[in-house]
Motif scaffolding. Structure first.
Motif, mmCIF file in Angstrom:
data_model
loop_
_atom_site.group_PDB
_atom_site.id
_atom_site.type_symbol
_atom_site.label_atom_id
_atom_site.label_comp_id
_atom_site.label_asym_id
_atom_site.label_seq_id
_atom_site.Cartn_x
_atom_site.Cartn_y
_atom_site.Cartn_z
ATOM 1 N N GLN A 64 0.815 -1.206 0.000
ATOM 2 C CA GLN A 64 0.000 0.000 0.000
ATOM 3 C C GLN A 64 0.860 1.273 0.000
ATOM 4 N N PRO A 65 0.352 2.346 -0.608
ATOM 5 C CA PRO A 65 1.020 3.637 -0.434
ATOM 6 C C PRO A 65 0.943 4.063 1.036
ATOM 7 N N PRO A 66 1.736 5.046 1.446
ATOM 8 C CA PRO A 66 1.654 5.533 2.829
ATOM 9 C C PRO A 66 0.239 6.002 3.175
ATOM 10 N N ASN A 67 -0.202 5.736 4.387
ATOM 11 C CA ASN A 67 -1.546 6.146 4.805
ATOM 12 C C ASN A 67 -1.748 7.653 4.689
ATOM 13 N N THR A 68 -0.699 8.407 4.998
ATOM 14 C CA THR A 68 -0.820 9.872 4.918
ATOM 15 C C THR A 68 -1.058 10.336 3.488
ATOM 16 N N VAL A 69 -0.538 9.582 2.534
ATOM 17 C CA VAL A 69 -0.724 9.916 1.120
ATOM 18 C C VAL A 69 -2.175 9.672 0.704
ATOM 19 N N ILE A 70 -2.716 8.541 1.129
ATOM 20 C CA ILE A 70 -4.120 8.235 0.808
ATOM 21 C C ILE A 70 -5.045 9.268 1.452
ATOM 22 N N LYS A 71 -4.735 9.646 2.679
ATOM 23 C CA LYS A 71 -5.555 10.650 3.363
ATOM 24 C C LYS A 71 -5.466 11.997 2.649
ATOM 25 N N ALA A 72 -4.296 12.333 2.132
ATOM 26 C CA ALA A 72 -4.117 13.621 1.453
ATOM 27 C C ALA A 72 -4.991 13.710 0.203
ATOM 28 N N ILE A 73 -5.073 12.625 -0.552
ATOM 29 C CA ILE A 73 -5.922 12.669 -1.747
ATOM 30 C C ILE A 73 -7.394 12.704 -1.344
ATOM 31 N N GLN A 74 -7.752 11.972 -0.289
ATOM 32 C CA GLN A 74 -9.139 11.995 0.172
ATOM 33 C C GLN A 74 -9.538 13.407 0.628
ATOM 34 N N ASP A 75 -8.666 14.033 1.400
ATOM 35 C CA ASP A 75 -8.980 15.366 1.931
ATOM 36 C C ASP A 75 -9.040 16.427 0.841
ATOM 37 N N SER A 76 -8.362 16.172 -0.277
ATOM 38 C CA SER A 76 -8.286 17.183 -1.337
ATOM 39 C C SER A 76 -9.530 17.230 -2.218
ATOM 40 N N LEU A 77 -10.361 16.203 -2.139
ATOM 41 C CA LEU A 77 -11.439 16.066 -3.122
ATOM 42 C C LEU A 77 -12.509 17.139 -3.018
ATOM 43 N N THR A 78 -12.613 17.794 -1.870
ATOM 44 C CA THR A 78 -13.614 18.860 -1.729
ATOM 45 C C THR A 78 -12.987 20.253 -1.825
ATOM 46 N N ASP A 79 -11.690 20.331 -2.146
ATOM 47 C CA ASP A 79 -11.053 21.641 -2.323
ATOM 48 C C ASP A 79 -11.664 22.363 -3.518
ATOM 49 N N VAL A 80 -11.725 23.668 -3.427
ATOM 50 C CA VAL A 80 -12.219 24.474 -4.540
ATOM 51 C C VAL A 80 -11.299 24.276 -5.751
ATOM 52 N N GLY A 81 -11.878 23.951 -6.882
ATOM 53 C CA GLY A 81 -11.105 23.767 -8.112
ATOM 54 C C GLY A 81 -10.444 22.420 -8.249
ATOM 55 N N ALA A 82 -10.725 21.514 -7.326
ATOM 56 C CA ALA A 82 -10.036 20.221 -7.342
ATOM 57 C C ALA A 82 -10.333 19.412 -8.600
ATOM 58 N N HIS A 83 -11.494 19.623 -9.200
ATOM 59 C CA HIS A 83 -11.917 18.782 -10.325
ATOM 60 C C HIS A 83 -11.844 19.494 -11.668
ATOM 61 N N LYS A 84 -11.192 20.645 -11.675
ATOM 62 C CA LYS A 84 -10.985 21.372 -12.928
ATOM 63 C C LYS A 84 -9.740 20.845 -13.639
ATOM 64 N N TYR A 85 -9.585 21.278 -14.900
ATOM 65 C CA TYR A 85 -8.311 21.038 -15.580
ATOM 66 C C TYR A 85 -7.193 21.680 -14.771
ATOM 67 N N GLN A 86 -6.056 21.021 -14.757
ATOM 68 C CA GLN A 86 -4.907 21.548 -14.021
ATOM 69 C C GLN A 86 -3.824 22.022 -14.995
ATOM 70 N N SER A 87 -2.883 22.776 -14.476
ATOM 71 C CA SER A 87 -1.780 23.277 -15.289
ATOM 72 C C SER A 87 -0.955 22.120 -15.836
ATOM 73 N N TYR A 88 -0.475 22.283 -17.070
ATOM 74 C CA TYR A 88 0.419 21.278 -17.658
ATOM 75 C C TYR A 88 1.698 21.141 -16.841
ATOM 76 N N GLN A 89 2.086 22.205 -16.171
ATOM 77 C CA GLN A 89 3.331 22.188 -15.405
ATOM 78 C C GLN A 89 3.111 21.843 -13.935
ATOM 79 N N GLY A 90 1.880 21.503 -13.572
ATOM 80 C CA GLY A 90 1.598 21.036 -12.228
ATOM 81 C C GLY A 90 1.444 22.154 -11.218
ATOM 82 N N LEU A 91 0.957 21.804 -10.052
ATOM 83 C CA LEU A 91 0.808 22.768 -8.961
ATOM 84 C C LEU A 91 2.182 23.283 -8.538
ATOM 85 N N PRO A 92 2.294 24.571 -8.237
ATOM 86 C CA PRO A 92 3.579 25.100 -7.754
ATOM 87 C C PRO A 92 4.096 24.340 -6.537
ATOM 88 N N GLU A 93 3.171 23.944 -5.638
ATOM 89 C CA GLU A 93 3.611 23.229 -4.438
ATOM 90 C C GLU A 93 4.095 21.812 -4.765
#
Length: 380
Positions: free
Chosen positions: A44-73
């Motif tokens: 399995q991937p790290p538990n913290t990684v799975i939680k991070a994707i779960q927590d991100s799903l309700t972020d504003v803009g989470a389901h829009k197209y993303q930058s080709y160069q990825g998030l700055p962070e």
């Protein structure tokens, strides 16, 4: 009848795609198949990684197209990872390009730099995708042989004897797949010197450097490497995130801008949640790798027992998630694999799928639970 593109005549269906159909058919008939052929992490991937994707799903803009160069962070996390793990300084704004897994990067790089009839140096044995993509884009493969006598390192004396006039790219893969040979600083230095001398882009494919390896290296550690080298890296193996398809291409802005021209025609950015999970993975300390490697080391010792039973020889001081084993003299790779599959219901990979230099070898995957490996041992 509509004919397919001529370029498809240059390649065949990927070996594992074809062979796994046979494996699945045998399993469906009730045969207790143990698959030791594929390097797809079963942990399995790290538990913290799975939680991070779960927590991100309700972020504003989470389901829009993303930058080709990825998030700055995300790019900052990659840059910090390279600084902390490899002591390599990377500009997160211009020297990192996220990929949907590093495999697509092989195609992107080839499309960006190769014209018809350009030549590409490809390791033999090596990852089959290097040659198949080269054929698909209309370039020509020039194989350079690796062998155990030279510790599976490039033979630069032999390379210098080649006509390198039309060579534009050289694929390098350390830690090496399939043999598990570790990267050597001397080899990286020679590669950079070789690339600069002959104006050949050196591309190091580096997804295995933290598996069973206490001395991870990057070709970008070498002075002046960014002038001529690119590095592919991935979270697939190191963090058990193969299906997430998270990779990155590291190199100078000049090279990455050319690759970006291709990439922007191929996708619409990496899913936001996957990037958030990847950030969390890249922030983990070395405790994660140490715990993973305890598991792989235990499995590796059991695989060595199977190799011993088969009369194979092998190098215990390798990294990555495979055991590369030399068969007794006179035994052929594919015949041995078929014999194991049909008589012992154990599937391993024949060395020949990685090139002619793989004849006489088989490759075991460590992505198999310990109890399954012990069961395989009992079948002998």
């Amino acid at each position: 009848m509509i004919q397919s593109a001529k370029r498809l005549k240059t390649v065949q269906e990927y070996y594992f795609s074809k062979k796994l159909k046979e494996v699945r058919q045998l399993a469906s008939e009730g045969n207790p198949i143990i698959n030791m052929g594929i390097g797809s992490p079963d942990l399995q991937p790290p538990n913290t990684v799975i939680k991070a994707i779960q927590d991100s799903l309700t972020d504003v803009g989470a389901h829009k197209y993303q930058s080709y160069q990825g998030l700055p962070e995300f790019r900052s996390a990659v840059a910090n990872f390279y600084k902390n793990k490899y002591n390599v300084i990377i500009n997160p704004d211009s020297e990192i390009l996220p990929l949907m897994g590093s495999k697509e990067g092989i195609m992107h790089i080839s499309l960006a730099f190769l014209n018809q009839d350009d030549q590409v140096l490809i390791p033999n044995p090596g990852y089959p995708t290097y040659s198949s993509v080269t054929k698909l884009v209309g370039a020509k493969s020039v194989f350079y042989e690796l062998d155990a006598a030279n510790d599976w390192q490039p033979n630069f004396e032999e390379l210098e004897k080649l006509d390198l006039t039309n060579v534009k790219l050289m694929w390098v893969n350390y830690p090496h797949m399939p043999t598990g040979t570790k990267a050597l600083t001397k080899t990286y230095e020679q590669l950079i010197e070789f690339g600069k001398k002959h104006h050949i882009i050196i591309v190091n494919d580096n997804p295995y450097s933290f598996i069973l390896n206490d001395t991870p290296k990057s070709i970008l550690q070498i002075k002046g490497a960014k002038d001529i080298a690119l590095e592919l890296n991935s979270l697939s193996k190191s963090y058990n995130m193969a299906g997430w398809r998270v990779g990155k291409l590291i190199g100078s802005q000049h090279f990455l801008n050319e690759v970006l021209k291709v990439k922007t025609q191929m996708d619409s950015g990496m899913f936001y949640g996957i990037q958030k999970g990847a950030i969390k993975a890249l922030e983990l300390d070395n405790t994660w790798f140490k715990e993973q490697n305890k598991i792989y080391h235990s499995r590796q010792k059991l695989i060595f027992k199977i190799a011993d039973i088969l009369g194979c020889t092998y190098d215990k001081n390798t990294s990555g998630m495979f055991v590369w084993a030399k068969l007794p003299e006179g035994q052929e790779s594919e015949k041995t694999v078929d014999n194991l599959l049909h008589n012992k219901h154990i599937f391993v990979a024949p060395g020949t799928i990685f090139g002619s230099q793989g004849e006489g070898y088989i490759r075991f995957s460590l992505c198999v639970p310990e109890e399954k490996i012990k069961e395989a041992i009992t079948r002998f």
